[in-house]
Design an enzyme around this catalytic site. Structure first.
Site, PDB file in Angstrom:
ATOM      1  CE  LYS A 284       5.374   7.387   4.991  1.00  0.00           C
ATOM      2  NZ  LYS A 284       4.169   7.244   4.210  1.00  0.00           N
TER       3      LYS A 284
HETATM    4  N1  PXG Z   1       2.885   3.582  -0.357  1.00  0.00           N
HETATM    5  C1  PXG Z   1       2.563   4.795   0.088  1.00  0.00           C
HETATM    6  C2  PXG Z   1       2.220   5.858  -0.869  1.00  0.00           C
HETATM    7  C3  PXG Z   1       2.558   5.040   1.467  1.00  0.00           C
HETATM    8  O1  PXG Z   1       2.248   6.246   1.927  1.00  0.00           O
HETATM    9  C4  PXG Z   1       3.192   2.733   1.842  1.00  0.00           C
HETATM   10  C5  PXG Z   1       3.199   2.568   0.472  1.00  0.00           C
HETATM   11  C6  PXG Z   1       3.601   1.593   2.721  1.00  0.00           C
HETATM   12  O2  PXG Z   1       4.886   1.836   3.257  1.00  0.00           O
HETATM   13  P1  PXG Z   1       5.333   1.248   4.666  1.00  0.00           P
HETATM   14  O3  PXG Z   1       6.734   1.674   4.770  1.00  0.00           O
HETATM   15  O4  PXG Z   1       4.431   1.810   5.714  1.00  0.00           O
HETATM   16  O5  PXG Z   1       5.214  -0.228   4.559  1.00  0.00           O
HETATM   17  C7  PXG Z   1       2.864   4.000   2.365  1.00  0.00           C
HETATM   18  C8  PXG Z   1       2.854   4.205   3.839  1.00  0.00           C
HETATM   19  C9  PXG Z   1      -1.216   7.214   7.196  1.00  0.00           C
HETATM   20  C10 PXG Z   1      -0.087   6.307   6.942  1.00  0.00           C
HETATM   21  O6  PXG Z   1      -1.653   7.294   8.331  1.00  0.00           O
HETATM   22  C11 PXG Z   1       0.518   6.247   5.715  1.00  0.00           C
HETATM   23  C12 PXG Z   1       1.548   5.375   5.516  1.00  0.00           C
HETATM   24  C13 PXG Z   1       1.973   4.556   6.531  1.00  0.00           C
HETATM   25  C14 PXG Z   1       1.350   4.633   7.760  1.00  0.00           C
HETATM   26  C15 PXG Z   1       0.318   5.506   7.967  1.00  0.00           C
HETATM   27  O7  PXG Z   1      -1.658   7.856   6.269  1.00  0.00           O
HETATM   28  N2  PXG Z   1       2.096   5.309   4.287  1.00  0.00           N
END
Ligand code: PXG
Length: 291
Positions: free
Chosen positions: A151
């Site tokens: 990430k």
């Molecule tokens: N795929 C991608 C590419 C992400 O960036 C998820 C899936 C979902 O993962 P989680 O672990 O959250 O269930 C993400 C999560 C933001 C933001 O403000 C981005 C994410 C999570 C929260 C906030 O851009 N990415």
């Protein structure tokens, strides 16, 4: 009260929370992050987010200058300083200040940044009616070039996809992997329901392994819904019974139209609705106490 941002052991008001233009996090996207939510005074899945942060750090050979317990303490302290109970937390570890060259060895002091703010929830309308989305032409990065399991602060692949969705007038875009299989959305994982089975792409096709995705698989199993991690094509998705997205920000979001094709009967389906309720129950009861 004004938002107080944690940077390397100190708190700064929002306007003064700044880092150097020589920081490789800014210059090259060299760093990692987590987006975490807190509900009713509890941080949801904090250990899982910290685990993923440490795995991302290891992958880019970045040493987080705090122990896991210390970082957890700072994160909870930041929430208390900002008097938050329901919050969105952005945890960033950047490579740090260096010079105008890629070499990470020029950056001896990584930065730890914790931003905690009010949670910015999608309009309730989206959850009631479901989202209309499109499949974008930007393919997800191939894992052998930039593995989505890291990430990282390099989100241009996702931003290009988001731009495409924006330009087509919808809030989200589905990304395919290089072979044309459904991968994930720009900041959410994707599920479909087929013959009553809940299906989501496996991490190895080149996606972020979502913490919400994992939670939803567990909740579905608890309900006796068969869960499968397997690859599927856009054609399979068009004829699915239900489609839903999961993520820390979106939580569980129904999708009711993809590329103009109506999914199911055009309204959130029974499995999606069940999972939305179960997820909200869980976030209301589980998590690391802030106070
Ligand atoms: N795929 C991608 C590419 C992400 O960036 C998820 C899936 C979902 O993962 P989680 O672990 O959250 O269930 C993400 C999560 C933001 C933001 O403000 C981005 C994410 C999570 C929260 C906030 O851009 N990415």
């Amino acid at each position: 009260m004004e938002c107080q941002v944690y940077i390397n052991g100190e708190y700064f008001p929002k306007e003064q929370a700044k880092i150097s233009v020589f920081n490789h996090g800014f210059l090259y996207g060299d760093g990692i992050f987590e987006g975490i939510a807190a509900y009713g005074g509890r941080v949801f899945k904090l250990e899982e987010h910290l685990q993923r942060l440490w795995e991302s750090a290891k992958a880019i050979d970045l040493e987080i200058p705090l122990s896991r317990e210390e970082l957890k303490g700072r994160l909870l302290e930041t929430l208390r300083k900002n008097k938050l109970k329901d919050a969105y937390i952005r945890l960033v570890v950047a490579r740090g200040e260096g010079d105008l060259g890629l070499d990470p060895r020029k950056c001896p002091h990584p930065d730890v940044i914790i931003i905690a703010d009010k949670i910015n929830i999608y309009p309730e309308e989206f959850y009631k009616k479901g989202l209309e989305v499109v499949i974008v032409s930007t393919r997800r990065n191939i894992p052998s070039a930039l593995n989505a399991r890291i990430k990282s602060l390099n989100y241009l692949n996702n931003i290009l996809a988001k731009l495409e969705a924006n330009l087509q007038g919808v809030p989200e875009g589905i990304m395919l992997n290089k072979d044309g299989y459904v991968a994930e959305c720009t900041a959410d994982n994707i599920f479909m329901v087929k013959d009553g089975h809940l299906i989501t792409p496996p991490p190895w096709i080149g996606i972020l392994k979502g913490i919400t995705q994992d939670t939803i698989m567990d909740l579905a199993r608890e309900e006796g819904i068969p869960v499968e991690e397997k690859i599927f094509t856009p054609v399979a998705l068009y004829s699915s019974e239900e489609c839903l997205l999961t993520g820390t920000a979106a939580e569980v979001m129904p999708v009711t139209k993809i590329d103009g094709r109506v999914i199911g009967d055009g309204m959130p389906g029974p499995i999606t609705k069940k999972l939305m309720i179960k997820f909200r129950e869980l976030t209301g009861r589980e998590g690391t106490p802030i106070y």
